[in-house]
Design a protein around this motif. Sequence first.
Motif, PDB file in Angstrom:
ATOM      1  N   ASN A   1      -7.143   9.507 -14.637  1.00  0.00           N
ATOM      2  CA  ASN A   1      -7.360   8.782 -15.064  1.00  0.00           C
ATOM      3  C   ASN A   1      -8.811   8.219 -13.429  1.00  0.00           C
ATOM      4  O   ASN A   1      -8.853   9.259 -13.021  1.00  0.00           O
ATOM      5  CB  ASN A   1      -6.338   8.183 -13.894  1.00  0.00           C
ATOM      6  CG  ASN A   1      -5.086   8.303 -15.099  1.00  0.00           C
ATOM      7  OD1 ASN A   1      -4.583   7.595 -15.528  1.00  0.00           O
ATOM      8  ND2 ASN A   1      -4.043   8.143 -14.127  1.00  0.00           N
ATOM      9  N   GLY A   2      -9.126   7.255 -13.681  1.00  0.00           N
ATOM     10  CA  GLY A   2     -10.133   6.706 -12.613  1.00  0.00           C
ATOM     11  C   GLY A   2     -10.595   5.355 -12.505  1.00  0.00           C
ATOM     12  O   GLY A   2     -10.021   4.697 -13.097  1.00  0.00           O
ATOM     13  N   HIS A   3     -10.586   5.125 -11.169  1.00  0.00           N
ATOM     14  CA  HIS A   3     -10.880   4.038 -10.516  1.00  0.00           C
ATOM     15  C   HIS A   3     -12.167   2.937 -11.221  1.00  0.00           C
ATOM     16  O   HIS A   3     -13.429   2.554 -10.248  1.00  0.00           O
ATOM     17  CB  HIS A   3     -10.893   3.302  -9.435  1.00  0.00           C
ATOM     18  CG  HIS A   3      -9.606   2.819  -8.567  1.00  0.00           C
ATOM     19  ND1 HIS A   3      -8.695   2.104  -8.801  1.00  0.00           N
ATOM     20  CD2 HIS A   3      -8.882   4.183  -8.225  1.00  0.00           C
ATOM     21  CE1 HIS A   3      -7.958   2.419  -8.067  1.00  0.00           C
ATOM     22  NE2 HIS A   3      -7.599   3.730  -7.736  1.00  0.00           N
ATOM     23  N   GLY A   4     -12.230   2.936 -12.278  1.00  0.00           N
ATOM     24  CA  GLY A   4     -13.246   2.501 -13.289  1.00  0.00           C
ATOM     25  C   GLY A   4     -13.607   1.063 -13.377  1.00  0.00           C
ATOM     26  O   GLY A   4     -14.293   0.511 -14.235  1.00  0.00           O
ATOM     27  N   CYS A   5     -12.765   0.128 -12.264  1.00  0.00           N
ATOM     28  CA  CYS A   5     -12.838  -1.254 -12.353  1.00  0.00           C
ATOM     29  C   CYS A   5     -13.050  -1.269 -10.611  1.00  0.00           C
ATOM     30  O   CYS A   5     -13.100  -3.181 -10.237  1.00  0.00           O
ATOM     31  CB  CYS A   5     -12.249  -1.744 -12.901  1.00  0.00           C
ATOM     32  SG  CYS A   5     -12.566  -3.885 -13.498  1.00  0.00           S
ATOM     33  N   GLY A   6     -12.392  -0.415  -9.595  1.00  0.00           N
ATOM     34  CA  GLY A   6     -12.931  -0.805  -8.327  1.00  0.00           C
ATOM     35  C   GLY A   6     -12.128  -1.967  -8.007  1.00  0.00           C
ATOM     36  O   GLY A   6     -12.012  -1.497  -6.751  1.00  0.00           O
ATOM     37  N   HIS A   7     -10.457  -1.323  -8.272  1.00  0.00           N
ATOM     38  CA  HIS A   7      -9.360  -1.748  -7.532  1.00  0.00           C
ATOM     39  C   HIS A   7      -9.093  -1.409  -6.482  1.00  0.00           C
ATOM     40  O   HIS A   7      -7.832  -1.721  -5.797  1.00  0.00           O
ATOM     41  CB  HIS A   7      -8.399  -1.906  -8.340  1.00  0.00           C
ATOM     42  CG  HIS A   7      -8.640  -3.149  -9.539  1.00  0.00           C
ATOM     43  ND1 HIS A   7      -7.559  -3.346 -10.980  1.00  0.00           N
ATOM     44  CD2 HIS A   7      -9.435  -3.595 -10.309  1.00  0.00           C
ATOM     45  CE1 HIS A   7      -7.996  -3.492 -11.468  1.00  0.00           C
ATOM     46  NE2 HIS A   7      -9.104  -4.188 -11.237  1.00  0.00           N
ATOM     47  N   ASN A   8      -9.431  -0.202  -6.058  1.00  0.00           N
ATOM     48  CA  ASN A   8      -9.405   0.565  -4.844  1.00  0.00           C
ATOM     49  C   ASN A   8      -9.990  -0.536  -3.837  1.00  0.00           C
ATOM     50  O   ASN A   8      -9.425  -0.203  -2.861  1.00  0.00           O
ATOM     51  CB  ASN A   8      -9.589   1.507  -5.136  1.00  0.00           C
ATOM     52  CG  ASN A   8     -11.271   2.259  -4.801  1.00  0.00           C
ATOM     53  OD1 ASN A   8     -11.664   1.933  -5.926  1.00  0.00           O
ATOM     54  ND2 ASN A   8     -11.923   3.219  -4.195  1.00  0.00           N
ATOM     55  N   LEU A   9     -11.285  -0.906  -4.183  1.00  0.00           N
ATOM     56  CA  LEU A   9     -11.613  -1.477  -2.927  1.00  0.00           C
ATOM     57  C   LEU A   9     -11.411  -3.030  -3.730  1.00  0.00           C
ATOM     58  O   LEU A   9     -11.121  -3.577  -2.251  1.00  0.00           O
ATOM     59  CB  LEU A   9     -13.504  -1.521  -3.669  1.00  0.00           C
ATOM     60  CG  LEU A   9     -13.484  -0.621  -3.747  1.00  0.00           C
ATOM     61  CD1 LEU A   9     -15.345  -0.869  -5.193  1.00  0.00           C
ATOM     62  CD2 LEU A   9     -14.050   0.367  -2.672  1.00  0.00           C
ATOM     63  N   LEU A  10     -10.166  -3.922  -4.300  1.00  0.00           N
ATOM     64  CA  LEU A  10     -10.620  -4.657  -5.030  1.00  0.00           C
ATOM     65  C   LEU A  10      -8.798  -5.207  -3.641  1.00  0.00           C
ATOM     66  O   LEU A  10      -9.358  -5.830  -2.933  1.00  0.00           O
ATOM     67  CB  LEU A  10      -9.506  -5.161  -5.666  1.00  0.00           C
ATOM     68  CG  LEU A  10      -9.684  -6.587  -6.732  1.00  0.00           C
ATOM     69  CD1 LEU A  10      -9.755  -6.636  -7.177  1.00  0.00           C
ATOM     70  CD2 LEU A  10      -7.896  -6.757  -5.386  1.00  0.00           C
TER      71      LEU A  10
END
Length: 467
Positions: free
Chosen positions: A100-109
Amino acid sequence: MTGIEKWIDSHQEMFVGVAADIWEYAETGYKEVQSSARMVHVLKEFGFRVQEGVGEAPTAFVAEYGSEKPVIGLMAEYDALPNLSQKLDTKPNPLIPGANGHGCGHNLLGTASLAAAIAVKEAIERGEIHGTIRLYGTPAEELLTGKVYMAKQGVFNDLDIALGWHPEGVNAVFETSTSAMRSAKFHFKGVTAHAASDPFNGRSALDAVELMNISANYLREHVLPGVKIHYATIVSDLVPNIVPDKASVWYFVRGNNSDVVEQVYQRLVHCANGAAEMTETSYDIEFLGGCSDYMPNRVLNKALWDEMNKIAVPKFSAEEHEFARLVGLYSEENGKRFRESLESAYGVDAHQGDICEYLAPMSDMKAKSTISGSLDIGDVSRIVPTAQFTAVCQGYSCSSHGWQCTSFSRSNIGMQGMIYAAKVLGNMSARLMNDPELILEAKQEFRKKTGGVPYKSPLPDHWKPEV
């Protein structure tokens, strides 16, 4: 600079660490065990009351500080996407192939909302503002059910205002509506038989799926503009000499509002009925979820733009521009379309540099438009006045839901956008707490747009998240 901004700046390193950890965990919807726990741990350290496992979803939580009105809610997401593992690199380079990977930036969100909530809490403690700040840990946004399921539990009902944001390639208020959506799998069951010696004894589930797809394709002519019907046939281990007794198809229906989508979805069920009748098969529906269309609030949007305009947007170094340029080489067509869309909507020059370094103006064109994509915050906006914005965490040429976004989401570019977003959320929350007239105006607009019609969940009563 406000006290909220100063507090966020002084604790920036901590929040960058949280975002980096969640990027490493990279957990998909309803499986964000470490990600949600990381946020809950920080919230408890800062004295928040935290309810975990909201609505039988183990990775959903509600954290709260304060006891007075108004109650301002911030949305936090932290789910990743499958098959988007990527190192911090300018070229495709999986951290773990197939992971998996944060390809939508939800770690930032999620982390920006976390930082804002705590900064507002500190301001309440200092006596600068009065009210209650609430952070909602909303899982499975990519499945478009996390907030929808929480909405069905009533957790947003006592909010005065809800605020959200999303990483993007432009700093702007999110003024557009989004599409409502329904998602369901149709599982057909038939009878196996030898396809050569006795096919007359077979009842093909695959025939039923194909006939349903054909009828759905004819349906496209007879739906309202803006409706999208897309599907994927699901079959496995089939061979030509056996009439298959099992086959499935997965449908998404999108449209401008929930009523339209529900009507088209019911017509799709008729397509399934007809296919089953023609093939003498049966079928079951696995309803996976759905979400309402997002309803922007113009009163809140204008105030939100004012708050965004008071904070200096991030400026990026030559090295960061070069990083964005190199990543963007892999999605130049996306970048071209994105730049053109910004220039059309906002009248800006989006062809200078490789990263946006300005705040886009308000746009009447955006305010009158509906995008074809869907967001589960749409259901929140149908319960309480809601506003959201985007902040620059990636270059102009970035493929969302692609490895490029995963790379940006761990970069300095992404982290700077996250800190900017946290400050906007914090300052906007504080303004709302100090301005009851603004809340009243937003609620008046909300009541006018909804016409007093109460929220109706798109999820059936028996629906529960698969955890």
